[in-house]
Design an enzyme around this catalytic site. Structure first.
Site, PDB file in Angstrom:
ATOM      1  N   ALA A 100       0.833  -1.203   0.000  1.00 25.46           N
ATOM      2  CA  ALA A 100       0.000   0.000   0.000  1.00 25.46           C
ATOM      3  C   ALA A 100       0.873   1.260   0.000  1.00 25.46           C
ATOM      4  CB  ALA A 100      -0.929   0.000   1.216  1.00 25.46           C
TER       5      ALA A 100
ATOM      6  N   SER B 208      -7.978   1.879   7.396  1.00 30.69           N
ATOM      7  CA  SER B 208      -7.250   0.850   8.122  1.00 30.69           C
ATOM      8  C   SER B 208      -8.170   0.309   9.213  1.00 30.69           C
ATOM      9  CB  SER B 208      -5.966   1.430   8.728  1.00 30.69           C
ATOM     10  OG  SER B 208      -5.232   0.423   9.405  1.00 30.69           O
ATOM     11  N   ARG B 209      -7.708  -0.730   9.915  1.00 33.41           N
ATOM     12  CA  ARG B 209      -8.528  -1.268  10.995  1.00 33.41           C
ATOM     13  C   ARG B 209      -8.427  -0.414  12.255  1.00 33.41           C
ATOM     14  NH1 ARG B 209      -6.782  -7.502  10.098  1.00 33.41           N
ATOM     15  NH2 ARG B 209      -4.801  -6.433   9.759  1.00 33.41           N
TER      16      ARG B 209
ATOM     17  N   HIS C  33      -9.058 -10.184   0.080  1.00 32.32           N
ATOM     18  CA  HIS C  33      -9.431  -9.474  -1.147  1.00 32.32           C
ATOM     19  C   HIS C  33     -10.912  -9.628  -1.497  1.00 32.32           C
ATOM     20  CE1 HIS C  33      -5.023  -9.442  -2.820  1.00 32.32           C
ATOM     21  NE2 HIS C  33      -5.175  -8.749  -1.718  1.00 32.32           N
TER      22      HIS C  33
ATOM     23  N   TYR D 257     -12.454  -0.361   7.307  1.00 35.24           N
ATOM     24  CA  TYR D 257     -12.518  -0.524   5.858  1.00 35.24           C
ATOM     25  C   TYR D 257     -13.903  -0.105   5.345  1.00 35.24           C
ATOM     26  CZ  TYR D 257      -8.291  -3.401   6.439  1.00 35.24           C
ATOM     27  OH  TYR D 257      -7.038  -3.861   6.751  1.00 35.24           O
TER      28      TYR D 257
ATOM     29  N   LYS E  68      -2.792  -8.389  -6.682  1.00 40.44           N
ATOM     30  CA  LYS E  68      -2.701  -9.803  -7.010  1.00 40.44           C
ATOM     31  C   LYS E  68      -2.115 -10.583  -5.820  1.00 40.44           C
ATOM     32  CE  LYS E  68       1.552  -8.334  -8.724  1.00 40.44           C
ATOM     33  NZ  LYS E  68       1.637  -7.680  -7.447  1.00 40.44           N
TER      34      LYS E  68
ATOM     35  N   ARG F 121       3.531 -14.042   6.377  1.00 43.13           N
ATOM     36  CA  ARG F 121       2.520 -14.219   5.333  1.00 43.13           C
ATOM     37  C   ARG F 121       3.002 -15.109   4.183  1.00 43.13           C
ATOM     38  NH1 ARG F 121       2.951 -11.864   0.564  1.00 43.13           N
ATOM     39  NH2 ARG F 121       4.564 -10.300   0.243  1.00 43.13           N
TER      40      ARG F 121
END
Length: 331
Positions: A16, A36-37, A79, A58, A97, A165
């Site tokens: 981002a 953001s959260r 996503h 969000y 992606k 991740r």
């Protein structure tokens, strides 16, 4: 007067930040809002990149009436939910992606975008790089003859832990979705729709793929050989070969500024190398395409169309089935 595209960025991670940096180099675009959260994270990120508004959820970004399009830069498994939320908020969407975790999720997003007549695109930034655009022009011109084969790889050595991740199945980990998407997408871009795939992989202890190799057949009759890896630093090259020669994009082909064209006629061989500069960190080129499409009232880009994203996601599903890689999103 040219319409200024008002961007929102959903997520505040590394990718981002790269996209927010690129928006500063993008004509006719501005960063209007960040979601953001937590409002603290959104505020810090937004302040760094000159955003006008900061949302602590969000949903609040999806509902912001002063935003035209939202870039989704969250981990792969988010996503689907994030894109549907933004589309239901009336926003065009650029989804990082891999587009989703599987084809079924991709179909959901594209169906909703078409129903609402909103633009959506997979953020395969490499397709819009000036060097890749020029390579496609050369191939389409017939200079290397009929293109019939692509070879492409993408690999680096990662020592990240199992919770990272890249290796965590709950975060969509594995070489395939993170790196293999590039060789796959480029093969499809240069040779056309994928019609078949064969794959093999070495798996990591967490159950995701450490490295995967796959071959593809294409609608036009060509074949591709692709590989991705999280345990080896590969050349990361892309070569498109035809009946008269080949075009090569060397080290870090996804972000390169150099193309070499080699033509072979019997014993005669000629070679030329071109340097084609990108703007800034390169992400601006896909942002410009999104802006162009929105201004023209398009709901998909002809360079990264919906049908091709669906075909690519379906191919990823087939590869994962062959190598035994399942995610919770498949249940």
């Amino acid at each position: 007067m040219t319409q200024v595209i008002r961007w929102g960025i959903l997520g505040t991670g590394k990718i981002a930040k790269a996209f927010a940096t690129a928006l500063q180099d993008t004509p006719g675009a501005k960063l209007a809002a960040v979601g953001s959260r937590s409002v603290d994270s959104a505020t810090k990120f937004g302040a760094d990149f000159g955003a006008e508004r900061f949302h602590g959820s969000y949903q609040a970004l999806a509902d912001d009436p002063e935003v035209d399009v939202i870039y989704i830069g969250t981990p792969h498994p988010m996503h689907h939910e994030n894109a549907l939320m933004c589309l239901n908020g009336g926003k065009a969407v650029l989804v990082e992606k891999s587009f989703t975790m599987n084809r079924r999720q991709a179909e959901d997003i594209i169906a909703l975008a078409r129903e609402k007549k909103l633009f959506v695109m997979e953020a395969m930034w490499t397709r819009f790089m000036p060097a890749v655009v020029e390579a496609k022009r050369i191939v389409d011109s017939g200079e290397i003859g009929k293109p019939a084969q692509v070879t492409a790889d993408f690999g680096f050595t990662s020592d990240a832990g199992p919770e990272h991740r890249l290796f965590n199945p709950e975060l969509g980990g594995g070489a395939l979705l993170d790196l293999g998407i590039y060789p796959l997408s480029m093969s499809s871009f240069f040779l056309g729709t994928v019609t078949g795939v064969k794959a093999q992989a070495e798996m990591a202890p967490t159950g995701v793929d450490m490295q995967t190799a796959f071959t593809l057949t294409h609608e036009g009759g060509g074949v591709s050989a692709c590989a991705c890896s999280l345990r080896s630093r590969t050349p990361t090259e892309l070569t498109i070969s035809g009946t008269k020669g080949f075009v090569r994009l060397s080290d870090r082909f996804h972000n390169t500024e150099t193309i070499t064209v080699t033509l072979v006629d019997g014993a005669a061989r000629s070679e030329r190398t071109m340097t084609i500069a990108r703007s800034g960190n390169g992400y601006t080129h896909e942002a410009q395409e999104v802006g162009r499409c929105i201004r023209e009232g398009l709901i998909e880009s002809p360079v990264m169309p919906h049908a091709e994203t669906l075909n690519i996601m379906g191919t990823l599903d087939s590869i994962r089935q062959q190598i035994g890689l399942r995610y919770s999103a498949d249940d």
